[in-house]
Design an enzyme around this catalytic site. Structure first.
Site, PDB file in Angstrom:
ATOM      1  N   ASP A 252      -0.343  -0.357  -4.676  1.00 51.23           N
ATOM      2  CA  ASP A 252      -1.695   0.189  -4.728  1.00 51.23           C
ATOM      3  C   ASP A 252      -1.743   1.513  -3.965  1.00 51.23           C
ATOM      4  O   ASP A 252      -1.563   1.541  -2.743  1.00 51.23           O
ATOM      5  CB  ASP A 252      -2.666  -0.827  -4.107  1.00 51.23           C
TER       6      ASP A 252
ATOM      7  N   GLU B 180      -1.430   0.350  -9.041  1.00 52.50           N
ATOM      8  CA  GLU B 180      -2.893   0.236  -8.988  1.00 52.50           C
ATOM      9  C   GLU B 180      -3.516   1.528  -8.486  1.00 52.50           C
ATOM     10  O   GLU B 180      -3.065   2.101  -7.497  1.00 52.50           O
ATOM     11  CB  GLU B 180      -3.290  -0.935  -8.070  1.00 52.50           C
TER      12      GLU B 180
ATOM     13  N   LYS C 272     -14.409  -6.504  -7.485  1.00 52.32           N
ATOM     14  CA  LYS C 272     -14.798  -6.853  -6.112  1.00 52.32           C
ATOM     15  C   LYS C 272     -16.279  -7.189  -6.097  1.00 52.32           C
ATOM     16  O   LYS C 272     -17.103  -6.441  -6.631  1.00 52.32           O
ATOM     17  CB  LYS C 272     -14.515  -5.687  -5.163  1.00 52.32           C
TER      18      LYS C 272
ATOM     19  N   LYS D  23       0.845  -1.197   0.000  1.00 48.95           N
ATOM     20  CA  LYS D  23       0.000   0.000   0.000  1.00 48.95           C
ATOM     21  C   LYS D  23       0.879   1.247   0.000  1.00 48.95           C
ATOM     22  O   LYS D  23       1.634   1.488   0.949  1.00 48.95           O
ATOM     23  CB  LYS D  23      -0.909  -0.014   1.236  1.00 48.95           C
TER      24      LYS D  23
ATOM     25  N   ASP E 241      -9.027  -0.017 -10.050  1.00 50.16           N
ATOM     26  CA  ASP E 241      -9.872  -0.701  -9.064  1.00 50.16           C
ATOM     27  C   ASP E 241     -11.083   0.171  -8.706  1.00 50.16           C
ATOM     28  O   ASP E 241     -12.164   0.032  -9.300  1.00 50.16           O
ATOM     29  CB  ASP E 241      -9.016  -1.037  -7.824  1.00 50.16           C
TER      30      ASP E 241
HETATM   31 MG    MG Z   1      -7.025  -1.904  -4.942  1.00 50.91          MG
END
Ligand code: MG
Length: 366
Positions: free
Chosen positions: A192, A217, A264, A164, A240
């Protein structure tokens, strides 16, 4: 077959550690909602939805509770095995709020599998691999500590990681260099930013990331910002949060804005709609991360079912979160083996709810 009862419980899912995203977002436990849909055929199915806190996607746990209370009474008498019609009924009762519908849709697939005597992975297209590889999310932290987290996960068998990033550009440049230096040959590393960079920040970081072999990402919040950044960066990019509808996916594909997409379940409204995204991506040649915001045993079983029925070349990645929670809410939960999982062999998801551990339901409609 008709729905005769819908029961929902809330449960805390401890993670066992603090996990940090960009923008100061951090969590150590998740508020999940489990749903059981019962029918006049004596068959029941399980669903689950679990937002990643209240500041990740436009979804929050109390919204699940009120959303279910809004639509569940009107779903009694519906046929859960007529899944497309069931979804259209839900969309007619409540505009938006796909995460609320996701739990109910997952339960319908479990019922359909149990009625057919088949695992959900078979209903979704059949197993295309023995198992699917998982990635280990790497909590937002100091560069050296993120590299150490990767080493720890590697010792457990992981070869895919999602660090992250999305903080101060100067520190993120150091993070990316430390992460790239820590990565071994053949490992997949997707950094991400969770939409936290402004475009000038993203461009600075990505300029420094050239040649490091990393995927990026969701660098910025909006699709337009991500596209702007993409035009200045030649490395692979995953989108995303901003791909939350089929028109958004088709636009991004037409613009050449992504190399892979993150699907998702609760972002799109459940397995039925995620399957549509999946099948479209297979035809368009777009690799997919197939996962959910958060969740436990039931979300994990649904993800494993969709991921394992996806052609391996197009299955980019799957998070390990749902398979590593510190609390089981069912018997039969999928357990990862050296960073890989497979869908259960039993009918439906092959799970049995540990109802006695859940306390009083928050909703019981019949
Ligand atoms: Mg993501």
């Amino acid at each position: 077959m008709k729905i005769t009862r819908i029961t929902a419980w809330r449960a805390d899912l401890p993670r066992g550690r603090v996990f940090r995203l960009s923008g100061g977002r951090q969590t150590s436990s998740f508020d999940t909602t489990l749903v059981r849909v019962e029918t006049d055929a004596g068959i029941a199915g399980l669903g689950e939805v679990c937002p990643l806190g209240s500041a990740y996607l436009p979804a929050y746990a109390a919204g699940v509770h009120t959303g279910l209370a809004e639509i569940a009474p009107q779903l009694l008498g519906e046929d859960p095995t007529a899944i497309e019609r069931f979804n259209r009924t839900m969309d007619g009762l409540l505009k938006g709020h796909p995460y609320v519908k996701s739990a109910l849709d997952l339960a319908c697939w479990d019922i359909l599998g149990r009625a057919a005597g088949l695992p959900v992975v078979t209903l979704l297209g059949g197993r295309q691999a023995d198992a699917v590889p998982l990635y280990q999310p790497i909590s937002h932290d100091a560069p050296k500590r993120m590299a150490e987290q990767m080493a720890g996960a590697r010792a457990e068998g992981y070869v895919r990681f999602q660090p992250k990033v999305g903080g101060e550009p100067e520190v993120d440049i150091l993070r990316l260099r430390a992460i790239a230096a820590a990565a071994k040959e053949g490992e997949l590393v997707v950094c991400d930013a969770n939409g936290s960079w402004l475009t000038h920040e993203a461009k600075r970081v990505l300029q420094a990331a050239r040649g490091l072999g990393l995927y990026i990402e969701q660098p910025c919040l909006s699709y337009e910002e991500c596209l702007s950044v993409r035009r200045h960066y030649d490395g692979p990019m995953v989108l995303d949060e901003c791909i939350d509808s089929l028109p958004a996916l088709l636009r991004a594909h037409a613009d050449g804005a992504l190399d892979a997409v993150n699907i998702k379940l609760s972002k799109v409204g459940g397995l039925t709609k995620a399957r549509l995204f999946r099948d479209l991506c297979v035809q368009l040649g777009i690799p997919m991360t197939i996962e959910d915001a958060e969740g436990g045993d039931v979300v994990g079983a649904a993800i494993a079912s969709l991921a394992q029925s996806t052609p391996p070349k197009l299955l980019f990645s799957v998070a390990n979160a749902y398979f590593t929670v510190k609390r089981q809410t069912t018997d039969g939960a999928i357990v990862p083996d050296r960073g890989r999982v497979a869908a259960n062999r039993g009918p439906g998801y092959g799970l049995a709810l540990r109802e006695g551990d859940l306390g009083a339901p928050l909703l019981d409609i019949r």
